[in-house]
Design an enzyme around this catalytic site. Structure first.
Site, PDB file in Angstrom:
ATOM      1  N   ARG A  32      48.503  43.207  24.731  1.00  0.00           N
ATOM      2  CA  ARG A  32      49.762  42.728  25.286  1.00  0.00           C
ATOM      3  C   ARG A  32      50.748  42.450  24.159  1.00  0.00           C
ATOM      4  NH1 ARG A  32      47.670  38.672  30.185  1.00  0.00           N
ATOM      5  NH2 ARG A  32      46.343  40.256  31.172  1.00  0.00           N
TER       6      ARG A  32
ATOM      7  N   GLU B  69      44.955  27.754  31.097  1.00  0.00           N
ATOM      8  CA  GLU B  69      44.516  28.850  31.965  1.00  0.00           C
ATOM      9  C   GLU B  69      43.448  29.705  31.292  1.00  0.00           C
ATOM     10  OE1 GLU B  69      46.015  33.172  33.482  1.00  0.00           O
ATOM     11  OE2 GLU B  69      47.551  31.736  32.861  1.00  0.00           O
TER      12      GLU B  69
ATOM     13  N   ARG C 239      39.342  33.114  25.347  1.00  0.00           N
ATOM     14  CA  ARG C 239      39.651  31.738  25.726  1.00  0.00           C
ATOM     15  C   ARG C 239      38.386  30.962  26.079  1.00  0.00           C
ATOM     16  NH1 ARG C 239      45.595  31.232  28.615  1.00  0.00           N
ATOM     17  NH2 ARG C 239      46.703  32.505  27.091  1.00  0.00           N
TER      18      ARG C 239
ATOM     19  N   SER D 210      42.954  33.948  36.312  1.00  0.00           N
ATOM     20  CA  SER D 210      43.947  34.010  37.374  1.00  0.00           C
ATOM     21  C   SER D 210      43.410  34.979  38.423  1.00  0.00           C
ATOM     22  CB  SER D 210      45.286  34.488  36.820  1.00  0.00           C
ATOM     23  OG  SER D 210      46.314  34.341  37.764  1.00  0.00           O
TER      24      SER D 210
END
Length: 426
Positions: A262, A349, A391, A352
């Site tokens: 990204r 987060e 993460r 999702s």
């Protein structure tokens, strides 16, 4: 992508959905374009009928040796041919304009999604686990990793620039262990099929999931027109593109562990240190393809599968229902799972999970054949992180850190670490 007929029949509902997204109404504009296109199609059909009739009359005139009539009719046919060619060009232009308008309009939220402008409007659904109390000031993951000598941002900077990291030794193995644990859980207990998909995709694939054209700046593109995937959702969801599958094959559940890329175009100044927001990271993705009737139950199921990873790892988390202003482009409804990071003293987060309805299926032309017959119906698609591997590594480091700088390996990961129970400084 929306069906124009549905927009015509449900203009108020469509506009209300956009308003809840914080967007201007679009129904009148789209309907006006469609009416212009339909009127043009009608005139083209009439011109084609006139041309066909005139062409037949030319033959009759020639047979009757009526050269004057034949010449006049040939002039009419030539004029009609030009009219049709001009009209067809205008039709293509209108089709493209309508497609361009529709392609950048996000999915409309379900009625049970709370209204809100940004993340402050999100609603906590549940909270699992109690954050640990440390007898010392807990450090952030990059402080822990660098002190262990196993996380090197400086070397990554020299090789690739900002927002990259080099993991070494036990931390490199820990990241692999986390991904393997996730894949084994999702395939062994939750019925997902593991897939090793392409990391490079073409325009139609990225368009199908809604990444193009609106989010081109968020992606990396090669010089020969491939896009690097920002998530395996693109590759997995497009496995049903341009297909009509039997209802008996549904639900289809797929998972993949892939690198993701990204550009983080809008992230200037955010999470500049550490592994939270990188150009390259790995993620275990979950994708489901279902009938419309299955979609909401599958959404709850997918979210619970992602949550289970954190439960097995003993990591505190909370699940949030996103408001209308914080949802992704293709989503009808989204749950974010946020893991507790003691070094940051906040939840962040880590997954999702979204239900997209038929929004992506229309862009991909992905349908299923009902078991009781009838015409094919668009499938519903869902996607979620199960979980973001980097993460999760961050969460393990921060939640399992010790006063001496070492990190305890969670019980669930030790079989994947060759029995290693604690990571020490090298």
């Amino acid at each position: 992508m929306f069906d124009i007929k549905w927009i015509r029949d449900n203009a108020q509902t469509f506009d209300d959905g956009l308003r809840r997204r914080g967007l201007e109404p679009q129904a009148d504009r789209i309907i006006a374009l469609d009416e212009k296109r339909r009127a043009l199609l009608t005139s083209l059909q009439e011109a084609q009928s006139q041309r066909n009739a005139a062409s037949k009359d030319i033959g009759k005139a020639k047979a009757a040796k009526d050269d004057t009539t034949a010449t006049r009719l040939m002039t009419e046919v030539a004029a009609l041919k030009q009219t049709i060619a001009t009209g067809e060009e205008e039709e293509r232009r209108l089709d493209a304009e309508i497609r361009d308008v529709l392609s950048v309009i996000p999915n409309t939220p379900r009625t049970d999604v709370p209204f809100g402008k940004d993340e402050t409007g999100n609603v906590e659904v549940r909270k699992i686990g109690t954050p640990a109390t440390f007898g010392f000031a807990p450090k952030q993951h990059f402080e822990i990793g660098e002190a262990l000598g196993l996380m090197d941002f400086e070397a990554a900077q020299k090789i690739s620039g900002a927002r990259f990291v080099v993991l070494k030794g036990a931390l490199a193995r820990l990241e692999r262990a986390i991904a393997s644990f996730m894949l084994d859980l999702h395939t062994g207990e939750f019925g997902y099929t593991e897939v090793n998909p392409p990391l490079l995709v073409k325009d139609p694939a990225a368009y199908g999931t809604g990444n193009l054209p609106k989010f081109a700046e968020d992606l990396f593109k090669t010089t020969n027109d491939f896009w690097l995937i920002p998530t395996a959702e693109i590759s997995l969801t497009n496995l049903v593109r341009d297909q009509i599958i039997d209802e008996a094959q549904l639900p289809m559940r797929m998972t993949a562990w892939t690198p993701c890329f990204r550009s983080e175009a809008g992230a200037a100044g955010r999470d500049t240190r550490g592994m939270i927001r990188q150009h390259q990271f790995s993620k275990v993705e979950l994708v489901s393809v279902v009938t419309p009737e299955m979609a909401l139950e599958e959404h709850e199921r997918m979210t619970s599968c992602a949550e289970e990873v954190l439960k097995r790892l003993g990591l505190p988390f909370r699940t949030m229902l996103l408001c209308t202003g914080d949802m992704g482009f293709a989503s009808q409804k989204t749950y974010d799972i946020e893991v507790w990071l003691p070094g940051q003293n906040t939840y962040r987060e880590i997954s999702s999970c979204s239900v997209c309805g038929e929004f992506q299926a229309r862009r991909m032309d992905a349908r299923y054949r009902p078991k009781d017959g009838g015409k094919p119906i668009y499938v519903n698609t869902l996607n979620g992180s199960g979980l973001a591997v980097g993460r999760t590594l961050v969460a393990v480091l921060e939640n399992y850190q010790q006063a001496d700088g070492s990190v305890v390996v969670p019980e669930a990961l030790r079989p994947y670490m060759g029995g290693l129970a604690q990571i020490q400084k090298v």
